[in-house]
Design a protein around this motif. Structure first.
Motif, PDB file in Angstrom:
ATOM      1  N   TYR A   1       0.958  -1.078  -0.005  1.00 17.71           N
ATOM      2  CA  TYR A   1      -0.142  -0.006  -0.075  1.00 17.71           C
ATOM      3  C   TYR A   1       0.898   1.281   0.035  1.00 17.71           C
ATOM      4  CZ  TYR A   1      -3.436  -3.433   2.067  1.00 17.71           C
ATOM      5  OH  TYR A   1      -4.086  -4.397   2.199  1.00 17.71           O
ATOM      6  N   ALA A   2       2.005   1.074   0.569  1.00 13.77           N
ATOM      7  CA  ALA A   2       3.032   2.511   0.697  1.00 13.77           C
ATOM      8  C   ALA A   2       4.348   1.741   0.348  1.00 13.77           C
ATOM      9  CB  ALA A   2       2.844   2.862   1.945  1.00 13.77           C
ATOM     10  N   PRO A   3       5.262   2.769  -0.060  1.00 13.53           N
ATOM     11  CA  PRO A   3       6.596   2.375  -0.554  1.00 13.53           C
ATOM     12  C   PRO A   3       7.449   2.097   0.886  1.00 13.53           C
ATOM     13  CG  PRO A   3       6.350   4.747  -1.011  1.00 13.53           C
ATOM     14  CD  PRO A   3       5.029   4.135  -0.633  1.00 13.53           C
ATOM     15  N   ASN A   4       8.468   1.380   0.969  1.00 14.60           N
ATOM     16  CA  ASN A   4       9.114   1.015   2.214  1.00 14.60           C
ATOM     17  C   ASN A   4       9.821   2.362   2.661  1.00 14.60           C
ATOM     18  OD1 ASN A   4      11.357   1.009  -0.210  1.00 14.60           O
ATOM     19  ND2 ASN A   4      12.832   1.308   1.471  1.00 14.60           N
ATOM     20  N   GLU A   5      10.162   3.463   2.102  1.00 18.68           N
ATOM     21  CA  GLU A   5      10.699   4.460   2.860  1.00 18.68           C
ATOM     22  C   GLU A   5       9.889   5.124   3.651  1.00 18.68           C
ATOM     23  OE1 GLU A   5      10.728   4.465  -0.371  1.00 18.68           O
ATOM     24  OE2 GLU A   5      10.122   6.058  -1.702  1.00 18.68           O
ATOM     25  N   MET A   6       8.475   4.907   3.735  1.00 17.77           N
ATOM     26  CA  MET A   6       7.434   5.444   4.552  1.00 17.77           C
ATOM     27  C   MET A   6       7.327   4.715   5.930  1.00 17.77           C
ATOM     28  SD  MET A   6       4.326   6.833   1.919  1.00 17.77           S
ATOM     29  CE  MET A   6       3.220   6.207   2.861  1.00 17.77           C
ATOM     30  N   GLN A   7       8.010   3.533   6.016  1.00 16.14           N
ATOM     31  CA  GLN A   7       7.888   2.945   7.117  1.00 16.14           C
ATOM     32  C   GLN A   7       8.231   3.394   8.362  1.00 16.14           C
ATOM     33  OE1 GLN A   7       8.556  -1.559   6.967  1.00 16.14           O
ATOM     34  NE2 GLN A   7       9.275  -1.378   8.895  1.00 16.14           N
ATOM     35  N   VAL A   8       7.384   3.356   9.455  1.00 17.64           N
ATOM     36  CA  VAL A   8       7.881   4.203  10.732  1.00 17.64           C
ATOM     37  C   VAL A   8       8.081   2.737  11.869  1.00 17.64           C
ATOM     38  CG1 VAL A   8       7.042   5.195  12.410  1.00 17.64           C
ATOM     39  CG2 VAL A   8       6.537   6.082  10.120  1.00 17.64           C
ATOM     40  N   GLY A   9       9.062   2.806  12.402  1.00 12.71           N
ATOM     41  CA  GLY A   9       9.046   1.659  13.414  1.00 12.71           C
ATOM     42  C   GLY A   9      10.662   1.291  13.697  1.00 12.71           C
ATOM     43  N   GLN A  10      10.724   0.107  14.625  1.00 11.88           N
ATOM     44  CA  GLN A  10      11.938  -0.473  14.982  1.00 11.88           C
ATOM     45  C   GLN A  10      12.885  -0.683  13.580  1.00 11.88           C
ATOM     46  OE1 GLN A  10      11.793  -4.449  16.123  1.00 11.88           O
ATOM     47  NE2 GLN A  10      13.742  -4.292  17.377  1.00 11.88           N
ATOM     48  N   THR A  11      12.169  -1.018  12.387  1.00  9.38           N
ATOM     49  CA  THR A  11      13.057  -1.460  11.221  1.00  9.38           C
ATOM     50  C   THR A  11      12.687  -0.187  10.232  1.00  9.38           C
ATOM     51  OG1 THR A  11      11.194  -2.989  10.742  1.00  9.38           O
ATOM     52  CG2 THR A  11      13.470  -3.957  11.488  1.00  9.38           C
ATOM     53  N   GLY A  12      12.044   0.663  10.511  1.00 11.45           N
ATOM     54  CA  GLY A  12      11.655   1.818   9.554  1.00 11.45           C
ATOM     55  C   GLY A  12      12.408   3.138  10.433  1.00 11.45           C
ATOM     56  N   LYS A  13      11.511   4.205  10.047  1.00 13.93           N
ATOM     57  CA  LYS A  13      12.145   5.291  10.534  1.00 13.93           C
ATOM     58  C   LYS A  13      11.529   5.657  11.947  1.00 13.93           C
ATOM     59  CE  LYS A  13      13.018   7.384   6.135  1.00 13.93           C
ATOM     60  NZ  LYS A  13      12.499   7.374   4.673  1.00 13.93           N
ATOM     61  N   ILE A  14      12.796   6.205  12.749  1.00 18.67           N
ATOM     62  CA  ILE A  14      12.420   6.712  14.178  1.00 18.67           C
ATOM     63  C   ILE A  14      12.057   7.972  14.121  1.00 18.67           C
ATOM     64  CG2 ILE A  14      13.327   6.647  16.541  1.00 18.67           C
ATOM     65  CD1 ILE A  14      13.395   3.923  15.455  1.00 18.67           C
ATOM     66  N   ILE A  15      10.927   8.497  14.681  1.00 19.94           N
ATOM     67  CA  ILE A  15      10.684   9.961  14.250  1.00 19.94           C
ATOM     68  C   ILE A  15      10.169  10.691  15.462  1.00 19.94           C
ATOM     69  CG2 ILE A  15      10.173   9.578  11.751  1.00 19.94           C
ATOM     70  CD1 ILE A  15       6.930   9.468  12.433  1.00 19.94           C
ATOM     71  N   SER A  16      10.113  11.917  15.546  1.00 21.92           N
ATOM     72  CA  SER A  16       9.866  12.791  16.658  1.00 21.92           C
ATOM     73  C   SER A  16       9.093  13.900  16.183  1.00 21.92           C
ATOM     74  CB  SER A  16      10.901  13.035  17.500  1.00 21.92           C
ATOM     75  OG  SER A  16      12.177  13.677  16.556  1.00 21.92           O
ATOM     76  N   PRO A  17       8.141  13.776  15.698  1.00 24.74           N
ATOM     77  CA  PRO A  17       7.084  14.900  15.343  1.00 24.74           C
ATOM     78  C   PRO A  17       6.408  15.520  16.415  1.00 24.74           C
ATOM     79  CG  PRO A  17       6.042  12.913  14.700  1.00 24.74           C
ATOM     80  CD  PRO A  17       7.218  12.616  15.187  1.00 24.74           C
ATOM     81  N   GLU A  18       5.982  16.853  16.203  1.00 25.81           N
ATOM     82  CA  GLU A  18       4.951  17.365  17.446  1.00 25.81           C
ATOM     83  C   GLU A  18       3.563  16.658  17.455  1.00 25.81           C
ATOM     84  OE1 GLU A  18       5.365  20.174  19.105  1.00 25.81           O
ATOM     85  OE2 GLU A  18       7.730  19.827  18.341  1.00 25.81           O
ATOM     86  N   ILE A  19       3.236  16.457  16.341  1.00 24.02           N
ATOM     87  CA  ILE A  19       2.095  15.501  16.256  1.00 24.02           C
ATOM     88  C   ILE A  19       1.882  14.278  15.273  1.00 24.02           C
ATOM     89  CG2 ILE A  19       0.766  17.060  14.937  1.00 24.02           C
ATOM     90  CD1 ILE A  19      -1.898  16.218  15.931  1.00 24.02           C
ATOM     91  N   TYR A  20       1.870  13.176  15.930  1.00 20.47           N
ATOM     92  CA  TYR A  20       1.552  11.852  15.266  1.00 20.47           C
ATOM     93  C   TYR A  20       0.311  11.360  14.950  1.00 20.47           C
ATOM     94  CZ  TYR A  20       2.837   7.212  13.451  1.00 20.47           C
ATOM     95  OH  TYR A  20       2.971   6.134  12.499  1.00 20.47           O
TER      96      TYR A  20
END
Ligand SMILES: Cc1cc2nc3c(=O)[nH]c(=O)nc-3n(C[C@H](O)[C@H](O)[C@H](O)COP(=O)(O)OP(=O)(O)OC[C@H]3O[C@@H](n4cnc5c(N)ncnc54)[C@H](O)[C@@H]3O)c2cc1C
Ligand SMILES: Nc1ncnc2c1ncn2[C@@H]1O[C@H](COP(=O)(O)O)[C@@H](O)[C@H]1O
Lengths: 313, 249
Positions: A238-257
């Motif tokens: 449904y979405a490309p790999n670079e959009m994955q968030v998590g342990q094996t994806g991206k670790i992010i720190s937005p104001e709102i998720y």
């Protein structure tokens, strides 16, 4: 004094914000003197950007045709040679840094500390293990060079306002020919970058199709948000790999998720622990995501998302 | 290609939620379900698929760990590895040490390819493969999501932050695998029986002349800060109202 070398990450044109975050981490070390090295075919532009970061004393340009594309096998021997004059060598915990830093550490015959999330002393740091379910305080041997990657979500970017010296450095290092760059593919969009965006909307398996993900893109555009995805959504195509968030994806720190149709598996939560506010929309009131959400809404996303878009206007 | 070596680390099963000891001395591991590191299952699956496409390739599963790690190596043998090597130790093994062990075995075994996981889900270090490649003076391809071979080399597509990146490496090489490379097969009962007869050699760090040096001292282990349970809203309108009040939209 501690002399800290940071390897700058860039695409030839723009210095990745991860570098500015490494600078903030390094500045937390007592009596730090910070140097940023940029490797590339022509680093004039990115060197200027690095020199403008507050807290950076010097920028070293290592320009060489072979450095056009970042390949760990090519960069590591050069970084190891450059490291001779420093007590610490830091790189970002991005795919670039994770590839390069351990290879460099092994060439120097020293261990690496991965994912620094807090500095407690020149050789004492905190880092996450078990997908962030435990935090360890580790201490390295001060008589050895310290190689580390910096968990970028844990640090603010160093502001502009610096005025570092820029110098070119030529390194007499022979490079292997066993590794060659072929190409890259990125789903570049006009949307904000996931890792630096202040607002992120993520979708999970519940979206059901790539087509339905457009619902999120449309809402994201209204909010100026970046779009992320759970692993299940990426695996399903449904979405490309670079959009994955998590342990094996991206670790992010937005104001709102805003997590939409995501159950909240620990591997996913690892990626959003540093978000200031977490909003969850899920039709299952028992979904684990509600245990970490600041604001929760139980309901059907296919009804709620279009409504949100309308209300936000 | 004749031989592929695969790393099999014994870790707490990914479904288990670990707890930190109250005195901060570590993580409670007693009695927890232990499994093959998920990324290592993917590495092994890839090795088996390469073997099934080619001919006469030997797949050797390697682990460094406590005596009970034989269980995970038996699982690897049941999946289809031809033989296994356990480097038995009770010491906590840091990635640089693991890399040195793999190097010593690579020198004995001369594999054409070493497949490791991109990270172990206990220490989350993401270092061993890259360190091994450096010590072995061979190419590395990390976070592989697609691997294709041609004579003496391989083209590897990696999952990177910006999307996908493809590199070409000469063999022998070290590759670390990402989740989307393949989906590991299930082990069938008859295979578990067959695996009991496959060779599993036990050796030691001493026999490989690798010291169990630890470079890092762990001073303290703590649980992560807990998030406070938040509020529930009843509909989209109330959600928008709350977020506006918080100044978030
Ligand atoms: C080693 C390892 C690493 C991993 N790394 C990651 C990682 O980096 N990132 C990651 O995300 N996962 C990762 N995972 C996978 C993780 O364990 C979960 O499987 C995954 O996060 C589940 O994705 P999901 O929440 O989209 O799907 P599901 O768990 O299937 O959840 C779907 C949710 O949608 C809800 N829902 C369904 N229909 C609707 C509707 N119409 N409206 C509203 N809600 C609805 C359901 O109630 C459910 O809660 C990893 C797993 C392993 C083993
Ligand atoms: N003790 C070990 N036994 C077997 N393989 C290991 C061991 N430690 C690390 N590895 C391999 O190296 C990979 C990366 O581990 P790490 O660098 O610890 O994240 C793992 O997925 C394994 O394939």
């Amino acid at each position: 004094m501690h002399k800290i070398l940071i390897i700058g990450e860039h695409d030839g044109k723009t210095l990745n914000p991860a570098t500015a975050k490494c600078v903030t981490c390094a500045a937390g070390i007592p009596e730090a003197e910070i140097t940023v090295a940029v490797f590339g075919a022509d680093t004039s532009t990115v060197a200027t950007q690095a020199a403008a970061l507050s807290g950076v004393k010097a920028v070293l340009r290592v320009d060489r045709a072979e450095n056009l594309h970042p390949l760990a096998a090519i960069f590591a021997p050069q970084l190891a040679a450059l490291a001779a004059d420093y007590t610490h060598v830091f790189g970002p915990s991005t795919s670039f840094g994770k590839d390069l830093m351990p290879r460099t550490a092994a060439l120097l015959g020293v261990a690496q500390v991965s994912d620094l999330m807090a500095v407690e002393g020149a050789y004492r740091f905190r880092r996450p293990i078990y997908a962030g379910n435990a935090i360890v305080t580790v201490e390295a041997d001060p008589s050895r060079k310290l190689i580390a990657t910096v968990r970028v979500a844990s640090f603010q970017a160093a502001p502009a306002g610096g005025n570092a010296t820029v110098a070119s450095k030529s390194l007499d290092v022979s490079l292997p020919s066993h590794t060659r760059y072929i190409g890259a593919k990125s789903g570049s969009t006009d949307r904000p970058d996931l890792q630096t965006a202040a607002r992120v909307i993520s979708g999970g398996r519940a979206l059901g199709s790539a087509e339905n993900f457009k619902l999120l893109f449309s809402l994201a555009d209204k909010l100026g948000a970046a779009v992320g995805a759970s692993r299940a959504a990426v695996d399903a195509g449904y979405a490309p790999n670079e959009m994955q968030v998590g342990q094996t994806g991206k670790i992010i720190s937005p104001e709102i998720y805003i997590a939409i149709g995501i159950s909240g598996a620990i591997q996913h939560l690892t990626g959003i622990k540093d978000a200031r506010t977490i909003v969850a929309i899920n039709k299952d009131g028992e979904a684990p995501i509600f245990e970490v959400a600041d604001v929760g809404l139980v309901g059907d996303l296919f009804q709620i998302v279009p409504e949100l878009e309308r209300l936000i206007g | 290609m004749q031989k592929i070596m695969v790393g099999i680390k014994r870790v707490v099963d990914f479904n288990v939620r670990i707890r930190v000891k109250a005195d901060g001395s570590g993580v409670m591991l007693d009695g927890l379900k232990m499994s093959v590191n998920p990324f290592d299952e993917i590495a092994l699956e890839e090795a088996l698929r390469i073997k099934e496409r080619g001919s006469n390739i030997e797949v050797v599963a390697v682990s460094i760990g406590v005596a009970d790690t034989q269980q995970q190596l038996r699982t690897a043998l049941a999946m289809g590895a031809d033989r296994a090597i356990l480097v038995q130790t009770d010491a906590a093994i840091e990635p640089l040490t693991a890399a040195k062990v793999f190097l010593a075995l690579a020198k004995q075994e001369n594999p054409d390819l070493i497949l490791l996981g991109k990270q172990a889900i206990d220490d989350d270090a993401n270092q061993t493969g890259q360190m091994l490649a450096a010590l072995w003076e061979r190419p590395q391809a990390t976070f592989a999501s697609k691997i294709e071979f041609s004579t003496g080399k391989a083209s590897v597509t990696s999952e990177v932050d910006a999307g996908l990146k493809t590199i070409e490496v000469d063999l022998p090489a070290v590759m670390t695998v990402d989740l989307r490379l393949n989906e590991p097969r299930y082990v069938k009962l008859p295979d578990i029986m067959k695996a009991k007869k496959k060779p599993l050699d036990v050796t030691s760090l001493d026999a490989l002349s690798v010291g169990a040096t630890g470079w890092l001292k762990t001073l303290k282990t703590e649980p992560p800060p807990q998030r406070q349970k938040g509020i529930m809203v009843k509909d989209a309108a109330e959600l928008v109202e709350v977020l506006k009040k918080k100044g978030l939209i």
